[in-house]
Design a protein around this motif. Structure first.
Motif, PDB file in Angstrom:
ATOM      1  N   PRO A  68       0.834  -1.201   0.000  1.00  0.00           N
ATOM      2  CA  PRO A  68       0.000   0.000   0.000  1.00  0.00           C
ATOM      3  C   PRO A  68       0.871   1.254   0.000  1.00  0.00           C
ATOM      4  CG  PRO A  68       0.060  -0.983   2.182  1.00  0.00           C
ATOM      5  CD  PRO A  68       0.777  -1.930   1.271  1.00  0.00           C
ATOM      6  N   ALA A  69       0.252   2.379  -0.209  1.00  0.00           N
ATOM      7  CA  ALA A  69       0.994   3.632  -0.288  1.00  0.00           C
ATOM      8  C   ALA A  69       1.640   3.953   1.062  1.00  0.00           C
ATOM      9  CB  ALA A  69       0.053   4.768  -0.702  1.00  0.00           C
ATOM     10  N   PHE A  70       2.866   4.447   1.007  1.00  0.00           N
ATOM     11  CA  PHE A  70       3.579   4.866   2.221  1.00  0.00           C
ATOM     12  C   PHE A  70       4.340   6.149   1.908  1.00  0.00           C
ATOM     13  CE2 PHE A  70       6.405   2.108  -0.125  1.00  0.00           C
ATOM     14  CZ  PHE A  70       7.627   2.731  -0.056  1.00  0.00           C
ATOM     15  N   LEU A  71       4.729   6.844   2.964  1.00  0.00           N
ATOM     16  CA  LEU A  71       5.406   8.122   2.796  1.00  0.00           C
ATOM     17  C   LEU A  71       6.784   7.928   2.175  1.00  0.00           C
ATOM     18  CD1 LEU A  71       4.475   9.853   6.169  1.00  0.00           C
ATOM     19  CD2 LEU A  71       3.426  10.192   3.919  1.00  0.00           C
ATOM     20  N   LYS A  72       7.200   8.859   1.372  1.00  0.00           N
ATOM     21  CA  LYS A  72       8.492   8.770   0.711  1.00  0.00           C
ATOM     22  C   LYS A  72       9.617   8.959   1.722  1.00  0.00           C
ATOM     23  CE  LYS A  72      11.154  10.679  -3.133  1.00  0.00           C
ATOM     24  NZ  LYS A  72      11.182  11.665  -4.235  1.00  0.00           N
ATOM     25  N   GLY A  73      10.581   8.049   1.668  1.00  0.00           N
ATOM     26  CA  GLY A  73      11.714   8.108   2.572  1.00  0.00           C
ATOM     27  C   GLY A  73      11.424   7.665   3.979  1.00  0.00           C
ATOM     28  N   GLU A  74      10.290   6.982   4.211  1.00  0.00           N
ATOM     29  CA  GLU A  74       9.925   6.516   5.553  1.00  0.00           C
ATOM     30  C   GLU A  74      10.170   5.003   5.621  1.00  0.00           C
ATOM     31  OE1 GLU A  74       8.949   7.667   8.429  1.00  0.00           O
ATOM     32  OE2 GLU A  74       9.110   9.767   7.840  1.00  0.00           O
ATOM     33  N   PRO A  75      11.281   4.552   6.192  1.00  0.00           N
ATOM     34  CA  PRO A  75      11.532   3.103   6.250  1.00  0.00           C
ATOM     35  C   PRO A  75      10.569   2.361   7.171  1.00  0.00           C
ATOM     36  CG  PRO A  75      13.202   4.289   7.507  1.00  0.00           C
ATOM     37  CD  PRO A  75      12.374   5.329   6.820  1.00  0.00           C
ATOM     38  N   THR A  76      10.049   3.042   8.206  1.00  0.00           N
ATOM     39  CA  THR A  76       9.163   2.354   9.146  1.00  0.00           C
ATOM     40  C   THR A  76       7.862   1.937   8.477  1.00  0.00           C
ATOM     41  OG1 THR A  76      10.118   3.673  10.942  1.00  0.00           O
ATOM     42  CG2 THR A  76       8.055   2.515  11.390  1.00  0.00           C
ATOM     43  N   SER A  77       7.237   2.862   7.746  1.00  0.00           N
ATOM     44  CA  SER A  77       5.983   2.522   7.064  1.00  0.00           C
ATOM     45  C   SER A  77       6.220   1.506   5.948  1.00  0.00           C
ATOM     46  CB  SER A  77       5.340   3.788   6.501  1.00  0.00           C
ATOM     47  OG  SER A  77       6.243   4.465   5.629  1.00  0.00           O
ATOM     48  N   PHE A  78       7.371   1.575   5.284  1.00  0.00           N
ATOM     49  CA  PHE A  78       7.689   0.589   4.240  1.00  0.00           C
ATOM     50  C   PHE A  78       7.836  -0.808   4.838  1.00  0.00           C
ATOM     51  CE2 PHE A  78      11.269  -1.733   2.253  1.00  0.00           C
ATOM     52  CZ  PHE A  78      10.643  -2.085   1.057  1.00  0.00           C
ATOM     53  N   LEU A  79       8.554  -0.920   5.941  1.00  0.00           N
ATOM     54  CA  LEU A  79       8.740  -2.225   6.571  1.00  0.00           C
ATOM     55  C   LEU A  79       7.440  -2.745   7.175  1.00  0.00           C
ATOM     56  CD1 LEU A  79      12.193  -1.712   8.322  1.00  0.00           C
ATOM     57  CD2 LEU A  79      11.702  -3.039   6.268  1.00  0.00           C
ATOM     58  N   ALA A  80       6.585  -1.852   7.646  1.00  0.00           N
ATOM     59  CA  ALA A  80       5.291  -2.294   8.171  1.00  0.00           C
ATOM     60  C   ALA A  80       4.457  -2.927   7.061  1.00  0.00           C
ATOM     61  CB  ALA A  80       4.552  -1.110   8.800  1.00  0.00           C
ATOM     62  N   GLY A  81       4.441  -2.294   5.891  1.00  0.00           N
ATOM     63  CA  GLY A  81       3.724  -2.886   4.761  1.00  0.00           C
ATOM     64  C   GLY A  81       4.333  -4.191   4.315  1.00  0.00           C
ATOM     65  N   ILE A 111       2.394  -7.705  16.830  1.00  0.00           N
ATOM     66  CA  ILE A 111       3.598  -6.892  16.613  1.00  0.00           C
ATOM     67  C   ILE A 111       4.212  -7.266  15.267  1.00  0.00           C
ATOM     68  CG2 ILE A 111       5.890  -6.319  17.485  1.00  0.00           C
ATOM     69  CD1 ILE A 111       4.875  -6.980  20.280  1.00  0.00           C
ATOM     70  N   LEU A 112       4.514  -6.281  14.436  1.00  0.00           N
ATOM     71  CA  LEU A 112       5.076  -6.517  13.107  1.00  0.00           C
ATOM     72  C   LEU A 112       6.575  -6.773  13.214  1.00  0.00           C
ATOM     73  CD1 LEU A 112       3.230  -3.703  11.127  1.00  0.00           C
ATOM     74  CD2 LEU A 112       2.607  -6.110  11.316  1.00  0.00           C
ATOM     75  N   ASP A 113       7.044  -7.741  12.454  1.00  0.00           N
ATOM     76  CA  ASP A 113       8.464  -8.121  12.459  1.00  0.00           C
ATOM     77  C   ASP A 113       9.198  -7.276  11.408  1.00  0.00           C
ATOM     78  OD1 ASP A 113      10.890  -9.287  12.741  1.00  0.00           O
ATOM     79  OD2 ASP A 113      10.308 -11.276  12.038  1.00  0.00           O
ATOM     80  N   HIS A 114       9.669  -6.102  11.806  1.00  0.00           N
ATOM     81  CA  HIS A 114      10.372  -5.214  10.879  1.00  0.00           C
ATOM     82  C   HIS A 114      11.719  -5.798  10.454  1.00  0.00           C
ATOM     83  CE1 HIS A 114       8.027  -1.286  12.007  1.00  0.00           C
ATOM     84  NE2 HIS A 114       7.244  -2.278  11.624  1.00  0.00           N
TER      85      HIS A 114
END
Length: 592
Positions: free
Chosen positions: A401-414, A427-430
Motif C-alpha cells: 500500500p501507499a507509504f510516505l516517501k523516505g519513511e523506512p518504518t511505514s515501508f517495513l510495516a507494509g 507486533i510486526l516483524d520489521h
C-alpha cells in the motif's frame, strides 16, 4: 502406605485424556498458522499425487516398461555427454579424449563383473587366478593445465599504479558514479584512464545509453558484459530440464572487441614489448571476470554466491595477479593485465556518527557481497535503500500500500503485513521484512538502476548499437517475473582517500583470519534476528562498523546474572458473607 495390588486397568485419568486433547488441538492450531504464513508468503506447495504405476493386467505393460528403461538410458547418456562438454569447455581438452577415457574405465568395470562368478564352481576354482585388470586410477588421467599462466603481482596499490601504463577502472552499470574514485584518478595522473562499465545486462537500455553519453564527457568509457560462463549465478538454481542443453560459452562477452581495439591503439603508442594494464575498482565489480572473459579461460577465481567459502573474506582476490595475453588480430602485440583486490578507503575519524552510518550502508549495498540479509541490525541499510529508491517502484515490486516517501518504518510495516511476518500480540516483524529486501538485493532480484543527473542526448557508435540491441528495455524488465525493477537516485563519486601503501594479505593469512571469524558467524546465524556480519570490503567506515558489531556480539555472549524469582504472595479469596457475619475461606486456597 505402599500400594500392594497392581493396577487392573490401563485406563488413564480424565486429566490425562484432557491433556492429550489439548496438545492435539494446539499442534493443529500451530500447523494452520504456519500454513497461513506460507500461503501469504507464496510458499505453498501442492501435494503431488502418488503415481499408482502400471496395472499387472495391462496387456502392454512389458513394452511400456522397456520404453521407460530405454528413455532413462538415453537421458543418462545425454546427461553424461553434457558433463563431458562442460568439462572440455573448462579445460580445453577434446571431448573425444574424455569419452575414450570414460569408456576405458567402463570396460574395466564390465570385465570385473564378468569374472565375479568364477569362484562358485569347484572346477572353475581350480583355474589360475586371472591377472588383475587395471583399476580406474590406472587409466590415463586427463591432465588439466591452466590455459594462461598466472604470476604474482606487486604487493601494494601504489606499486601497481607505478608499474602500469593504463588504468582500466571497472564500475557497476547499476550505479556507475558511486564506483568512481577521484583520489585514485588523481594518483594516476599522466596515465591513460579507461572506464569500463560492467554488468550492463542488469540495467535497462535507456539507463545505459544515458550513462554512456554522460560519462564520455569526462572519461573514455566502454560498455562490457562478461562471458556467459562467468556471469553471477542465482542462489539455489533449479535443476536443468532434460530437454534443454547446458552450453557454457567463453567467447560471448559483449564489448570485448571494442576493448581490444582500444588497447591495441594504446599499445601502438608505446615502444615497449608489453602494454601493462592495471584493473581497479570496488569489490564485486567484476574485475577478475573481465580478465577471464578476455582470456577466454577460467584463470582467476570469481565471486559466487552459491559457494560456501565465497564470502568469508572481504574480497575474492586477495593479492595482485598478472597474466599476459596477446591482442587478437595483431602481430605479436602483448598486454599484461594486473588484477587487484577491491579498493579500500581511509577511515574518517572526525566524521559524525550519522555520516559514518550512511557511508557504511553505502559500502555494504554497493559491494553486495555475502549474506547481507544476516546483518545484526539490517534497518540502517533499509533506511539507505528507501531514501534513494522510487516509492512507486517499491510499491509495485512488493504489492505494498501507499507509504510516505523516505519513511523506512511505514515501508517495513507494509512488507511485514504482506509477507505475514506478524509476531505475538500483533507486533510486526520489521527485522524479518528488512532481511527479505536485503536478500532480494544481494541475489539481484531487485533490478536496480540509476539515471544520471541532468539531461544529455544519448550518442552511440555502431559498436554500441550492436551491444544495446541485445539489452532489454524498461518495459520488458517490468513484465519479467523473476526481477523487481526499482529506480534509485544516482550516487556520488567517492571522495575519500584510497589506501595506497597497505600490503595486500595473501591466501594463507586470509585463511587464518577466516577460521577465526567462523566461530562468531555461527553464533550469530543461530539466533532468530541476529546474523553474520557481512565480511565485505566496505572501506574504512565499514570496517569500523564491523568492529562495533563484533564488540556487541562479545557483550551479548556474557550472560547476565539471573535474579532470584520474586516471592509470590498467597492470595486468599473469600466466599459470600453468611448470615452469621463470618467469612469462610474457599476450598481452593484452604491449606491441605
Amino acid at each position: 502406605m505402599p500400594r500392594i495390588r497392581k493396577k487392573t486397568t490401563k485406563r488413564g485419568t480424565t486429566n490425562q485424556r484432557e491433556k492429550l486433547k489439548h496438545k492435539v488441538s494446539e499442534s493443529r492450531k500451530k500447523a494452520k498458522k504456519v500454513a497461513r504464513k506460507q500461503h501469504a508468503a507464496g510458499k505453498t506447495q501442492k501435494k503431488s499425487k502418488k503415481d499408482p504405476g502400471i496395472p499387472n493386467n495391462f496387456p502392454y505393460k512389458d513394452q511400456i516398461l522397456a520404453e521407460v528403461a530405454e528413455s532413462r538410458r538415453q537421458t543418462a547418456e545425454e546427461k553424461q555427454r553434457r558433463k563431458d562438454e562442460k568439462r572440455a569447455a573448462l579445460t580445453g581438452v577434446d571431448v573425444k579424449d574424455i569419452e575414450d577415457a570414460r569408456k576405458s574405465t567402463m570396460d574395466v568395470d564390465n570385465d570385473e563383473n564378468q569374472n565375479d562368478g568364477q569362484g562358485f564352481d569347484g572346477i572353475m576354482s581350480l583355474r589360475s587366478v586371472p591377472s588383475a585388470p587395471p583399476s580406474k586410477k590406472s587409466a590415463e588421467p586427463v591432465q588439466l593445465e591452466p590455459a594462461v599462466p598466472v604470476t604474482a603481482g606487486p604487493n601494494t596499490l601504489r606499486e601497481v599504479l607505478q608499474k602500469a601504463d593504463v588504468l582500466l577502472h571497472v564500475v557497476d552499470a547499476r550505479d556507475p558514479a558511486a564506483g568512481i574514485s577521484e583520489a585514485l584518478f588523481k594518483e594516476a595522473t599522466g596515465k591513460d584512464i579507461l572506464l569500463l562499465v560492467n554488468k550492463i545486462d542488469t540495467v535497462p537500455r535507456e539507463s545505459l545509453e544515458q550513462w554512456l553519453s554522460h560519462l564520455r564527457l569526462t572519461y573514455n568509457t566502454l560498455p562490457f558484459r562478461v562471458a556467459e560462463t562467468f556471469l553471477s549465478s542465482k542462489p539455489n538454481p533449479p535443476p536443468a530440464s532434460k530437454s534443454k542443453k547446458i552450453s557454457l560459452k567463453l567467447d560471448d562477452a559483449l564489448g570485448s572487441d571494442a576493448l581490444w581495439q582500444q588497447l591495441s591503439v594504446l599499445k601502438a603508442k608505446k615502444s615497449g614489448e608489453e602494454l601493462i594494464v592495471a584493473l581497479t575498482g570496488v569489490t564485486n565489480s567484476g574485475k577478475s571476470a573481465v580478465i577471464n572473459s578476455l582470456a577466454r579461460a577460467d584463470v582467476l577465481p570469481i565471486y559466487n554466491l552459491n559457494s560456501a567459502t565465497a564470502a568469508k573474506g572481504p574480497y575474492t582476490t586477495t593479492s595482485a595477479s598478472e597474466i599476459v595475453l596477446e591482442i587478437p588480430d595483431t602481430k605479436g602485440m602483448k598486454v599484461r593485465l594486473i588484477d587487484t583486490p577491491g579498493l579500500e578507503y581511509v577511515r574518517a575519524d572526525d566524521a559524525e556518527d550519522e555520516e559514518k552510518e550512511k557511508a557504511r550502508a553505502k559500502d555494504i549495498l554497493l559491494r553486495s557481497r555475502g549474506r547481507i540479509d544476516r546483518l545484526k541490525d539490517p534497518l540502517f541499510a533499509i533506511t539507505h535503500i528507501v531514501s534513494r529508491a522510487d516509492t512507486q517502484d517499491l510499491m509495485l515490486a512488493y504489492s505494498l500500500p501507499a507509504f510516505l516517501k523516505g519513511e523506512p518504518t511505514s515501508f517495513l510495516a507494509g512488507m511485514a503485513r504482506v509477507s505475514g511476518l506478524i509476531k505475538k500480540h500483533g507486533i510486526l516483524d520489521h527485522a524479518g521484512a528488512a532481511r527479505i529486501v536485503l536478500r532480494d538485493w544481494s541475489i539481484g532480484k531487485i533490478a536496480r538502476y540509476t539515471m544520471p543527473s541532468g539531461t544529455s542526448a544519448p550518442s552511440s557508435s555502431a559498436d554500441d548499437e550492436k551491444i544495446l540491441a541485445k539489452l532489454k528495455r524498461r518495459k520488458e524488465l517490468r513484465k519479467a517475473d523473476d526481477v523487481k525493477l526499482v529506480r534509485l537516485q544516482p550516487g556520488e563519486a567517492e571522495r575519500r582517500d584510497v589506501l595506497l601503501d597497505d600490503i595486500w594479505a595473501g591466501d594463507e593469512e586470509n585463511s587464518e583470519d577466516e577460521a577465526n571469524d567462523e566461530d562468531v558467524g555461527d553464533e550469530e546465524a543461530s539466533g532468530d534476528e541476529g546474523g553474520d556480519e557481512v565480511p565485505d570490503d566496505q572501506g574504512s567506515d565499514s570496517e569500523k562498523g564491523e568492529e562495533d558489531v563484533v564488540e556487541d556480539e562479545e557483550e551479548d555472549e556474557e550472560a547476565p546474572e539471573l535474579l532470584p524469582p520474586p516471592k509470590r504472595k498467597r492470595t486468599v479469596s473469600f466466599a459470600a458473607t453468611p448470615a452469621g457475619g463470618k467469612r469462610q475461606r474457599s476450598s481452593k486456597n484452604r491449606r491441605r
